[in-house]
Motif scaffolding. Structure first.
Motif, PDB file in Angstrom:
ATOM      1  N   ILE A 161     -54.337  -0.929 -19.804  1.00 11.77           N
ATOM      2  CA  ILE A 161     -53.623  -0.325 -20.942  1.00 11.77           C
ATOM      3  C   ILE A 161     -52.356  -1.385 -21.339  1.00 11.77           C
ATOM      4  CG2 ILE A 161     -51.692   1.537 -21.144  1.00 11.77           C
ATOM      5  CD1 ILE A 161     -53.600   3.194 -19.388  1.00 11.77           C
ATOM      6  N   LEU A 162     -51.914  -2.146 -20.447  1.00  7.16           N
ATOM      7  CA  LEU A 162     -50.669  -2.756 -20.681  1.00  7.16           C
ATOM      8  C   LEU A 162     -51.191  -4.275 -21.010  1.00  7.16           C
ATOM      9  CD1 LEU A 162     -48.137  -2.012 -17.824  1.00  7.16           C
ATOM     10  CD2 LEU A 162     -48.532  -0.975 -19.939  1.00  7.16           C
ATOM     11  N   TYR A 198     -40.721  -1.358 -18.009  1.00  5.07           N
ATOM     12  CA  TYR A 198     -41.686  -2.507 -18.761  1.00  5.07           C
ATOM     13  C   TYR A 198     -42.330  -1.592 -20.072  1.00  5.07           C
ATOM     14  CZ  TYR A 198     -45.429  -5.814 -19.244  1.00  5.07           C
ATOM     15  OH  TYR A 198     -46.222  -6.655 -19.794  1.00  5.07           O
ATOM     16  N   ILE A 199     -42.790  -0.407 -19.824  1.00  7.17           N
ATOM     17  CA  ILE A 199     -43.284   0.085 -21.112  1.00  7.17           C
ATOM     18  C   ILE A 199     -42.413   0.508 -22.286  1.00  7.17           C
ATOM     19  CG2 ILE A 199     -45.471   0.819 -20.090  1.00  7.17           C
ATOM     20  CD1 ILE A 199     -44.231   3.632 -19.874  1.00  7.17           C
ATOM     21  N   SER A 200     -41.012   0.750 -21.678  1.00  5.86           N
ATOM     22  CA  SER A 200     -39.948   1.111 -22.657  1.00  5.86           C
ATOM     23  C   SER A 200     -39.578  -0.188 -23.417  1.00  5.86           C
ATOM     24  CB  SER A 200     -39.058   1.842 -22.210  1.00  5.86           C
ATOM     25  OG  SER A 200     -37.943   1.170 -21.959  1.00  5.86           O
ATOM     26  N   LYS A 201     -39.539  -1.303 -22.797  1.00  8.26           N
ATOM     27  CA  LYS A 201     -39.116  -2.624 -23.208  1.00  8.26           C
ATOM     28  C   LYS A 201     -40.437  -3.019 -24.355  1.00  8.26           C
ATOM     29  CE  LYS A 201     -35.721  -4.560 -20.196  1.00  8.26           C
ATOM     30  NZ  LYS A 201     -35.677  -4.675 -18.641  1.00  8.26           N
ATOM     31  N   ASN A 202     -41.612  -2.859 -23.920  1.00  9.77           N
ATOM     32  CA  ASN A 202     -42.536  -3.368 -24.614  1.00  9.77           C
ATOM     33  C   ASN A 202     -43.011  -2.327 -25.671  1.00  9.77           C
ATOM     34  OD1 ASN A 202     -43.300  -6.277 -23.492  1.00  9.77           O
ATOM     35  ND2 ASN A 202     -43.036  -5.011 -21.885  1.00  9.77           N
ATOM     36  N   ASN A 203     -42.472  -1.238 -25.692  1.00 11.11           N
ATOM     37  CA  ASN A 203     -42.764  -0.175 -26.786  1.00 11.11           C
ATOM     38  C   ASN A 203     -44.308   0.426 -26.433  1.00 11.11           C
ATOM     39  OD1 ASN A 203     -40.924   0.995 -28.396  1.00 11.11           O
ATOM     40  ND2 ASN A 203     -40.716  -0.621 -29.692  1.00 11.11           N
ATOM     41  N   ILE A 204     -44.785   0.484 -25.561  1.00 13.96           N
ATOM     42  CA  ILE A 204     -46.077   0.959 -25.096  1.00 13.96           C
ATOM     43  C   ILE A 204     -46.001   2.424 -24.727  1.00 13.96           C
ATOM     44  CG2 ILE A 204     -48.100   0.459 -23.738  1.00 13.96           C
ATOM     45  CD1 ILE A 204     -46.921  -2.347 -23.302  1.00 13.96           C
ATOM     46  N   ALA A 205     -47.098   3.120 -25.501  1.00 15.63           N
ATOM     47  CA  ALA A 205     -46.973   4.573 -25.215  1.00 15.63           C
ATOM     48  C   ALA A 205     -47.934   4.659 -24.184  1.00 15.63           C
ATOM     49  CB  ALA A 205     -47.418   5.330 -26.176  1.00 15.63           C
TER      50      ALA A 205
END
Ligand code: 6V0
Length: 312
Positions: A161-162, A198-205
């Motif tokens: 996912i990431l 990590y997901i918020s900094k990289n804008n990943i849903a």
């Protein structure tokens, strides 16, 4: 070159046992490997097949044998067991495998003089607990593959996912190797950065519930598509054996009888533990959120419910 002097027995040479033997041969992990199965022809054939590839990986002594060969083993891996038949419940299967495992443990203990017993057969938490009791060995010497495979699936999903190297993804599935298992999201990180950050900094849903659902149903999906699961568990077994044999002090969620940590007692399940030549050297009490601890205690209760059924 082989000659590291380690000896491993694998009891049960079906899909899982044979694949684990193959993985260990590719890694040239041991100098002696004995394959044992109630189906002697199967064990003989698997040993022969692996022998024919040794010229490409290095010399090892791979052969089929019997329980007397458990003497002097550094690890005895147990992957023997029946699979679920149509109409059979999980509990029926648990009872059948408990009975098979009781015989196997008695046979191992006639010749056991050292080493760690690694239980892989399902239901792995129940069987890890029972083998530890029947064998009379200290709790650190009997471990289960537990949620090592589930944690690998968890990391694999997240890496996909990431879009990062799976080796940069750290995280555990703990508890039962089964439906009540839980992810430790609070301890999951990507190369040191907390997962949520990590997901918020990289804008990943990310749909966390879907990741967990996918991890839980992964085995079933593989069985539906190819009939059995064995490569993932084989590499999990190889990794656990490597940590045991090379005294790596690897932290991984193996199955172990827990008495005290997290307020859990008298049940086997998976929690992060230090794995080295002594087996389960130490259970780590990692920080859990209240919700995670509650879910872990629930999981312990679920395993205990089945234990109560099969013990009688
Ligand atoms: P399989 O291919 O049916 O192999 C089982 C083997 O065990 C066969 O070769 C049998 O002849 C042998 N066997 C049965 N009874 C005995 C006995 N009394 N003594 C010696 N050998 C015996 O099954 P497979 O290899 O696919 O699965 C083996 C076990 O691993 C099952 O219990 C699975 O549920 C379990 N798995 C556990 C996983 C985990 O993460 N812990 C993952 C995958 C499978």
């Amino acid at each position: 070159m082989a000659g590291k002097g380690f000896k491993v027995a694998i009891i049960g040479c079906g899909f899982v046992g044979a694949s684990a033997a193959f993985a260990m041969s590719i890694n040239n992990l041991v100098s002696e490997m004995v394959l044992i199965d109630v189906n002697k022809e199967k064990a003989y054939g698997e040993a022969l097949d692996i022998n024919h590839g040794l010229s490409f990986v290095g010399q090892m002594n791979v052969y089929s044998g019997d329980y007397s060969d458990c003497k002097d083993c550094d690890i005895i891996v147990v992957t023997a067991g029946a699979n679920r038949k149509p109409g059979e419940t999980r509990l029926d299967l648990a009872k059948k495998n408990v009975s098979i495992m009781k015989d196997i443990t008695a046979n191992i203990m006639k010749h056991y003089n050292k080493g760690v017993i690694l239980v892989v057969s399902n239901p792995v938490d129940i069987l890890t607990y029972m083998v530890q009791k029947w064998s009379g060995l200290p709790a650190n010497k009997v471990i289960g593959s537990g949620t090592v495979l589930d944690s690998s699936r968890f990391r694999n999903h997240i890496a996909g996912i990431l879009n990062v190297d799976v080796k940069n993804v750290h995280g555990y599935i703990i508890g039962e190797h089964g439906d009540s298992q839980l992810p430790v999201w609070s301890a999951t990180h990507i190369a040191g950065t907390k997962f949520d950050s990590y997901i918020s900094k990289n804008n990943i849903a990310v749909d966390k519930d879907k990741i967990i659902a996918d991890v839980k149903t992964a085995g079933g999906v593989i069985i539906k598509n190819k009939g059995a699961t064995y490569y993932g568990i084989a590499l999990s077994i190889n990794r656990i054996c490597e940590s045991l044999l090379k005294n790596y002090n690897t932290i991984m969620p193996i199955g172990t009888v827990v008495n005290g940590p997290y307020g859990i007692s008298d049940v086997a399940l998976s929690v992060p533990a230090v794995v080295n030549g002594n087996g389960c050297e130490k259970i780590l009490e990692i920080d859990l959120t209240d919700a995670e601890l509650k879910a872990l205690l629930y999981s312990a209760d679920q395993v205990k419910l089945v234990l109560d059924e099969v013990k009688n």
